[in-house]
Design a protein around this motif. Structure first.
Motif, PDB file in Angstrom:
ATOM      1  N   SER A   1       0.831  -1.211  -0.134  1.00  0.00           N
ATOM      2  CA  SER A   1       0.102  -0.144  -0.025  1.00  0.00           C
ATOM      3  C   SER A   1       0.790   1.454   0.150  1.00  0.00           C
ATOM      4  O   SER A   1       0.464   2.128  -0.519  1.00  0.00           O
ATOM      5  CB  SER A   1      -0.862  -0.005   1.201  1.00  0.00           C
ATOM      6  N   ILE A   2       2.023   0.913   0.837  1.00  0.00           N
ATOM      7  CA  ILE A   2       3.090   2.243   0.892  1.00  0.00           C
ATOM      8  C   ILE A   2       3.594   2.472  -0.516  1.00  0.00           C
ATOM      9  O   ILE A   2       3.765   3.505  -1.139  1.00  0.00           O
ATOM     10  CB  ILE A   2       3.879   2.202   1.852  1.00  0.00           C
TER      11      ILE A   2
ATOM     12  N   ILE B   1       2.235   1.532  -3.648  1.00  0.00           N
ATOM     13  CA  ILE B   1       1.169   2.110  -4.451  1.00  0.00           C
ATOM     14  C   ILE B   1       0.978   3.525  -4.025  1.00  0.00           C
ATOM     15  O   ILE B   1       0.783   4.256  -5.117  1.00  0.00           O
ATOM     16  CB  ILE B   1      -0.124   1.341  -4.318  1.00  0.00           C
ATOM     17  N   GLU B   2       1.027   4.165  -2.832  1.00  0.00           N
ATOM     18  CA  GLU B   2       0.932   5.483  -2.565  1.00  0.00           C
ATOM     19  C   GLU B   2       1.970   6.308  -3.132  1.00  0.00           C
ATOM     20  O   GLU B   2       1.869   7.507  -3.769  1.00  0.00           O
ATOM     21  CB  GLU B   2       0.487   5.755  -1.246  1.00  0.00           C
ATOM     22  N   ALA B   3       3.144   5.822  -3.033  1.00  0.00           N
ATOM     23  CA  ALA B   3       4.373   6.454  -3.480  1.00  0.00           C
ATOM     24  C   ALA B   3       4.260   6.761  -5.133  1.00  0.00           C
ATOM     25  O   ALA B   3       4.729   7.643  -5.746  1.00  0.00           O
ATOM     26  CB  ALA B   3       5.541   5.739  -3.141  1.00  0.00           C
TER      27      ALA B   3
ATOM     28  N   ALA C   1       1.493   6.654  -7.036  1.00  0.00           N
ATOM     29  CA  ALA C   1       0.292   7.498  -7.319  1.00  0.00           C
ATOM     30  C   ALA C   1       0.914   9.151  -7.055  1.00  0.00           C
ATOM     31  O   ALA C   1       0.549   9.881  -7.945  1.00  0.00           O
ATOM     32  CB  ALA C   1      -0.786   7.203  -6.380  1.00  0.00           C
ATOM     33  N   GLY C   2       1.603   9.119  -6.051  1.00  0.00           N
ATOM     34  CA  GLY C   2       2.328  10.428  -5.768  1.00  0.00           C
ATOM     35  C   GLY C   2       3.002  11.037  -6.756  1.00  0.00           C
ATOM     36  O   GLY C   2       2.796  12.202  -7.191  1.00  0.00           O
TER      37      GLY C   2
END
Length: 143
Positions: A4-5, A7-9, A11-12
């Motif tokens: 999840s981290i 994927i968030e990175a 996306a950012g």
């Protein structure tokens, strides 16, 4: 959790990349060049008879403006509408007003009046007596 981290990175990073592309494609404003302001060209002179009459009626018109108005009358309105049988055309009243007002104007010269008289009589021989009457009326009303 690690996925999840990650994927968030990602996306950012995609959002930041999108912003950078948007900034790069945006047209650049050159602040170093000076803006040149276009001055509006002189408006075209109105050539209708009412506008010309307004210039002649204006008591503050200069000799040059009056001479230009006389030239515009001779250029655009030298042919007076034909008489209605024996009667004069009602549109002749505008010409009569031009003669009377021009004769009474303080900045009008004899050359302007004679030029207008000669040209209009030459182009409209039927109105010779009416034109002469108008000039006489205008000259008699001078102070």
């Amino acid at each position: 959790m690690e996925a999840s981290i990650l994927i968030e990175a990602i996306a950012g990073l995609v959002v930041i990349l999108g912003l950078l592309i948007f900034i790069m494609l945006k047209p650049k404003v050159d602040l170093t060049t000076k803006k040149e302001y276009v001055t509006p060209s002189e408006p075209k002179k109105k050539t209708d008879l009412d506008s010309i009459r307004h210039v002649i009626r204006n008591r503050t018109s200069t000799k040059e403006e009056l001479a230009e108005a006389v030239d515009m009358v001779l250029k655009y309105h030298k042919n007076i509408p034909e008489k209605l049988g024996v009667r004069i055309n009602p549109k002749f009243d505008a010409y009569m007003e031009i003669f009377v007002t021009l004769c009474r104007h303080k900045n009008a010269t004899k050359d302007m009046i004679l030029k207008l008289d000669k040209e209009l009589v030459k182009n409209n021989p039927d109105y010779k007596s009416e034109i002469n009457d108008s000039i006489t009326k205008g000259l008699n009303s001078r102070r």
